[in-house]
Design an enzyme around this catalytic site. Structure first.
Site, mmCIF file in Angstrom:
data_model
loop_
_atom_site.group_PDB
_atom_site.id
_atom_site.type_symbol
_atom_site.label_atom_id
_atom_site.label_comp_id
_atom_site.label_asym_id
_atom_site.label_seq_id
_atom_site.Cartn_x
_atom_site.Cartn_y
_atom_site.Cartn_z
ATOM 1 N N PHE A 62 -47.857 63.934 46.393
ATOM 2 C CA PHE A 62 -47.067 62.745 46.674
ATOM 3 C C PHE A 62 -45.634 63.150 46.976
ATOM 4 O O PHE A 62 -45.164 64.210 46.561
ATOM 5 C CB PHE A 62 -47.108 61.741 45.509
ATOM 6 C CG PHE A 62 -46.411 62.210 44.256
ATOM 7 C CD1 PHE A 62 -45.080 61.881 44.017
ATOM 8 C CD2 PHE A 62 -47.082 62.966 43.305
ATOM 9 C CE1 PHE A 62 -44.430 62.305 42.857
ATOM 10 C CE2 PHE A 62 -46.447 63.382 42.142
ATOM 11 C CZ PHE A 62 -45.127 63.058 41.914
ATOM 12 N N CYS A 63 -44.951 62.307 47.740
ATOM 13 C CA CYS A 63 -43.514 62.478 47.981
ATOM 14 C C CYS A 63 -42.837 61.168 47.574
ATOM 15 O O CYS A 63 -43.307 60.498 46.650
ATOM 16 C CB CYS A 63 -43.227 62.884 49.427
ATOM 17 S SG CYS A 63 -43.832 61.741 50.690
ATOM 18 N N TRP A 64 -41.740 60.806 48.232
ATOM 19 C CA TRP A 64 -41.006 59.628 47.797
ATOM 20 C C TRP A 64 -41.788 58.340 48.050
ATOM 21 O O TRP A 64 -41.979 57.512 47.163
ATOM 22 C CB TRP A 64 -39.648 59.581 48.479
ATOM 23 C CG TRP A 64 -38.931 58.273 48.404
ATOM 24 C CD1 TRP A 64 -38.456 57.544 49.434
ATOM 25 C CD2 TRP A 64 -38.605 57.515 47.222
ATOM 26 N NE1 TRP A 64 -37.863 56.376 48.988
ATOM 27 C CE2 TRP A 64 -37.939 56.345 47.624
ATOM 28 C CE3 TRP A 64 -38.829 57.712 45.857
ATOM 29 C CZ2 TRP A 64 -37.498 55.380 46.729
ATOM 30 C CZ3 TRP A 64 -38.395 56.748 44.957
ATOM 31 C CH2 TRP A 64 -37.731 55.603 45.401
#
Length: 345
Positions: free
Chosen positions: A93-95
């Site tokens: 996951f990222c932002w």
């Protein structure tokens, strides 16, 4: 080709130890707040992310993408090797489930490393945490540990936790001891980290017949407790620990080790000095300067913390109080065990 996964699916797999969760955001983003239990393999480091962000704002989104591709191309072999070291299922996951996690999943897929991606990234996880805490119903009966400062409440909770009792360590989650001196030697958590860890803890404890936690105020260091926890505290069975002041002084010295944090202790005392009768405040200040910490702590207890505690204790009706008088922590733990109707192993 990768596929997306929801927060509920991710948590179920993670809680069954079937999934490694990887945060591909920068180191500072990860340190600020992440999904509990995740590891950090950054797509861009902090400097690279700052450079790309500047290009995005000052030149164009396309120029930022091109610079990002240039940076990532050079570091791609090492990036892929970090993922190759991990066994089993992996989720990234990222932002907000955008470029960094999508590119990571795509590139790894091309290299034969299958990963799944969290829908909406960390932002969706944070929204889920906030929404869940706002409507959470804490079902177990609450036993609240109260006592004069230095009564060993944290030690008691840790011991009971080790023995299998359902314990919620709020100060541990906040990484703050709850007083003006509370962050000495610690790095307090921010609200986002505290909320995430708190939610994971209470979800795991919500099927217990009862729960034990300390009678904290609304705020602990940098964080605020949710309203439902404050209400649960007010409605709970209040256990009041009473042990000799000499034991309390010893606990505080063992916990805080003020000789290792002389400057921090003096700065903290300076913030409450004006609230203490002048001759006593002067004596405490002298003791701190001379390193006579036993005397300083005893005076702080007698003339500052104990009166505050007594005022708070008076707010609870007598029928909700159970007094536990003990010579030391060991004896207090024995009495608390006797008060609990169920022991969990």
């Amino acid at each position: 080709m990768f596929h997306d996964i929801s927060i509920e699916e991710l948590r179920a797999l993670k809680n069954n130890n079937e999934l490694t969760v990887i945060d591909v955001r920068s180191q500072s983003e990860y340190k600020d707040a992440t999904i509990p239990g995740s590891i950090n393999i950054p797509f861009f480091n902090d400097d690279e992310r700052a450079e790309i962000g500047t290009i995005y704002k000052q030149i164009s989104p396309q120029a930022a993408k091109e610079r990002g591709l240039e940076i990532m191309s050079a570091k791609l072999p090492g990036f892929v090797k970090e993922f190759a070291k991990l066994n089993g299922k992996k989720a990234v996951f990222c932002w907000r489930g955008g470029m960094r996690s999508k590119t990571t999943a795509t590139v790894l897929g091309l290299m034969g490393i299958n990963v799944i991606r969290l829908i909406g990234g960390y932002r969706s996880y944070r929204n889920w945490v906030v929404d869940t805490l706002e409507t959470f119903e804490l079902r177990p009966k609450a036993y609240i540990l109260n006592g004069y400062t230095g009564s060993g409440k944290t030690t008691i909770l840790h011991r009971l936790d080790q023995e299998g009792y359902p314990v919620l360590d709020l100060e541990g989650l906040a990484k703050h001891r709850g007083s003006i001196f509370g962050q000495i030697g610690l790095e307090p958590n921010n609200q986002k980290t505290f909320d995430a860890q708190l939610l994971e803890e209470i979800l795991s404890l919500n099927h217990s017949p009862y729960i034990l936690f300390e009678g904290e105020s609304k705020r602990i260091g940098k964080v605020s407790l949710p309203d439902f926890l404050i209400e649960k505290k007010e409605q709970g069975v209040q256990l009041f620990i009473e042990i000799p002041i000499e034991e309390r002084v010893r606990h505080i010295l063992e916990d805080y080790q003020p000789w290792n944090y002389e400057k921090e202790c003096f700065e903290a005392f300076s913030r409450i000095k004006r609230r203490i009768h002048t001759p006593i405040a002067s004596k405490i200040e002298t003791d701190l300067k001379l390193g006579d910490y036993s005397s300083a702590v005893k005076l702080l207890l007698e003339y500052y913390y104990d009166p505050l505690y007594e005022h708070t204790a008076e707010q609870y009706p007598e029928k909700s109080k159970i007094y536990i008088k003990a010579k030391n922590v060991e004896e207090a733990i024995k009495h608390i065990r006797d008060q609990l109707s169920v022991k969990l192993i």
